[in-house]
Design an enzyme around this catalytic site. Structure first.
Site, PDB file in Angstrom:
ATOM      1  N   HIS A  47     -10.122   2.982   4.127  1.00  0.00           N
ATOM      2  CA  HIS A  47     -10.881   1.873   3.528  1.00  0.00           C
ATOM      3  C   HIS A  47      -9.914   0.820   3.010  1.00  0.00           C
ATOM      4  O   HIS A  47      -8.708   1.071   2.882  1.00  0.00           O
ATOM      5  CB  HIS A  47     -11.751   2.387   2.364  1.00  0.00           C
ATOM      6  CG  HIS A  47     -10.926   2.875   1.194  1.00  0.00           C
ATOM      7  ND1 HIS A  47     -10.342   4.121   1.167  1.00  0.00           N
ATOM      8  CD2 HIS A  47     -10.582   2.278   0.027  1.00  0.00           C
ATOM      9  CE1 HIS A  47      -9.673   4.265   0.041  1.00  0.00           C
ATOM     10  NE2 HIS A  47      -9.789   3.155  -0.672  1.00  0.00           N
ATOM     11  N   ASP A  49      -9.713  -1.878  -0.438  1.00  0.00           N
ATOM     12  CA  ASP A  49     -10.329  -1.990  -1.762  1.00  0.00           C
ATOM     13  C   ASP A  49     -10.983  -3.367  -1.904  1.00  0.00           C
ATOM     14  O   ASP A  49     -10.474  -4.363  -1.397  1.00  0.00           O
ATOM     15  CB  ASP A  49      -9.274  -1.790  -2.860  1.00  0.00           C
ATOM     16  CG  ASP A  49      -8.707  -0.370  -2.859  1.00  0.00           C
ATOM     17  OD1 ASP A  49      -9.367   0.535  -2.317  1.00  0.00           O
ATOM     18  OD2 ASP A  49      -7.592  -0.191  -3.397  1.00  0.00           O
ATOM     19  N   HIS A 103      -6.049   1.986   3.719  1.00  0.00           N
ATOM     20  CA  HIS A 103      -5.406   3.227   3.286  1.00  0.00           C
ATOM     21  C   HIS A 103      -6.406   4.380   3.281  1.00  0.00           C
ATOM     22  O   HIS A 103      -7.615   4.159   3.379  1.00  0.00           O
ATOM     23  CB  HIS A 103      -4.758   3.037   1.900  1.00  0.00           C
ATOM     24  CG  HIS A 103      -5.667   2.495   0.844  1.00  0.00           C
ATOM     25  ND1 HIS A 103      -6.072   1.172   0.817  1.00  0.00           N
ATOM     26  CD2 HIS A 103      -6.269   3.078  -0.212  1.00  0.00           C
ATOM     27  CE1 HIS A 103      -6.868   0.984  -0.214  1.00  0.00           C
ATOM     28  NE2 HIS A 103      -7.018   2.131  -0.857  1.00  0.00           N
ATOM     29  N   ARG A 113      -5.120  17.502  -6.196  1.00  0.00           N
ATOM     30  CA  ARG A 113      -4.350  16.274  -6.407  1.00  0.00           C
ATOM     31  C   ARG A 113      -5.172  15.360  -7.304  1.00  0.00           C
ATOM     32  O   ARG A 113      -6.403  15.302  -7.184  1.00  0.00           O
ATOM     33  CB  ARG A 113      -4.100  15.570  -5.074  1.00  0.00           C
ATOM     34  CG  ARG A 113      -3.467  14.197  -5.199  1.00  0.00           C
ATOM     35  CD  ARG A 113      -3.171  13.593  -3.838  1.00  0.00           C
ATOM     36  NE  ARG A 113      -2.484  12.325  -3.974  1.00  0.00           N
ATOM     37  CZ  ARG A 113      -3.096  11.151  -4.045  1.00  0.00           C
ATOM     38  NH1 ARG A 113      -4.402  11.082  -3.982  1.00  0.00           N
ATOM     39  NH2 ARG A 113      -2.401  10.037  -4.186  1.00  0.00           N
TER      40      ARG A 113
HETATM   41  O1  LIG Z   1      -5.876   8.585  -4.577  1.00  0.00           O
HETATM   42  C1  LIG Z   1      -5.165   7.640  -4.173  1.00  0.00           C
HETATM   43  O2  LIG Z   1      -3.946   7.716  -4.051  1.00  0.00           O
HETATM   44  C2  LIG Z   1      -5.817   6.351  -3.727  1.00  0.00           C
HETATM   45  C3  LIG Z   1      -7.173   6.121  -4.320  1.00  0.00           C
HETATM   46  C4  LIG Z   1      -7.889   4.976  -3.664  1.00  0.00           C
HETATM   47  O3  LIG Z   1      -7.509   4.471  -2.647  1.00  0.00           O
HETATM   48  C5  LIG Z   1      -9.112   4.458  -4.299  1.00  0.00           C
HETATM   49  O4  LIG Z   1      -9.561   5.023  -5.326  1.00  0.00           O
HETATM   50  O5  LIG Z   1      -9.659   3.461  -3.769  1.00  0.00           O
HETATM   51 FE   LIG Z   2      -8.514   2.597  -2.269  1.00  0.00          FE
END
Ligand SMILES: O=C(O)CCC(=O)C(=O)O
Ligand SMILES: [Fe+2]
Length: 167
Positions: A47, A49, A103, A113
């Site tokens: 996705h 952001d 990403h 994690r």
């Molecule tokens: O967990 C991560 O490293 C990225 C989180 C992410 O991309 C998001 O919350 O939009």
């Molecule tokens: Fe993200």
């Protein structure tokens, strides 16, 4: 940081101060439980952001990947660094000088994690328009953008994103 990135884009020096009060940004706490089928599922699907910028703090487990030059690149955990992502709104504001980075997060296999993501966002009424002409995108409000995402996700299962607003 947003102000520095926008310095040479013709954006008013008070744009972020005026349109991004504290309460329109938010912090997301992500927890990725260990998954026995980690090769078949994502922690977070690919996705971009919907923010101006996103600041990510991740633990030492790893799994965050960026799409760069046609392949997925691991973002190595570094306890002394934060990850700053360009979001969709900066892409439109900058007329593609900055690109919203695609990403994803791989599901961890053995250990959970955790990450924190801070989304730097404007008020719903904020008009996103590039000062660089000719503009690639029609101007839109953040509210319009979020509503379009909702419609696209419902209709196609996918976010589509800023390309929706291309002229
Ligand atoms: O967990 C991560 O490293 C990225 C989180 C992410 O991309 C998001 O919350 O939009
Ligand atoms: Fe993200």
């Amino acid at each position: 940081m947003a102000e520095i990135l926008a310095e040479n884009l013709g954006v008013s020096s008070t744009f972020f101060q005026e349109n991004c009060p504290e309460e329109t940004s938010y912090l997301r706490m992500n927890r990725y439980p260990p998954c026995p089928f980690s090769s078949e599922v994502f922690g977070l699907v690919p996705h971009t952001d919907s923010s101006f910028l996103t600041v990510v703090s991740q633990d030492q487990i790893g799994g965050l990947q960026l799409w760069k030059n046609g392949r997925w690149i691991n973002v190595k955990p570094n306890p002394d660094a934060l990850v700053i992502n360009i979001g969709d709104l900066f892409q439109a504001l900058s007329n593609d000088v900055y690109k919203s980075i695609k990403h994803r997060v791989l599901a961890p296999q053995q250990v959970e994690r955790l990450s924190l993501a801070f989304f730097y966002c404007p008020t719903y009424e904020t008009v996103i328009k590039s000062c660089i002409k000719p503009s690639m995108y029609r101007e839109f409000t953040f509210r319009e953008f979020l509503m379009q995402i909702q419609r696209d996700v419902k209709a196609t299962g996918d976010k589509v994103g800023v390309s929706r607003f291309l002229l």
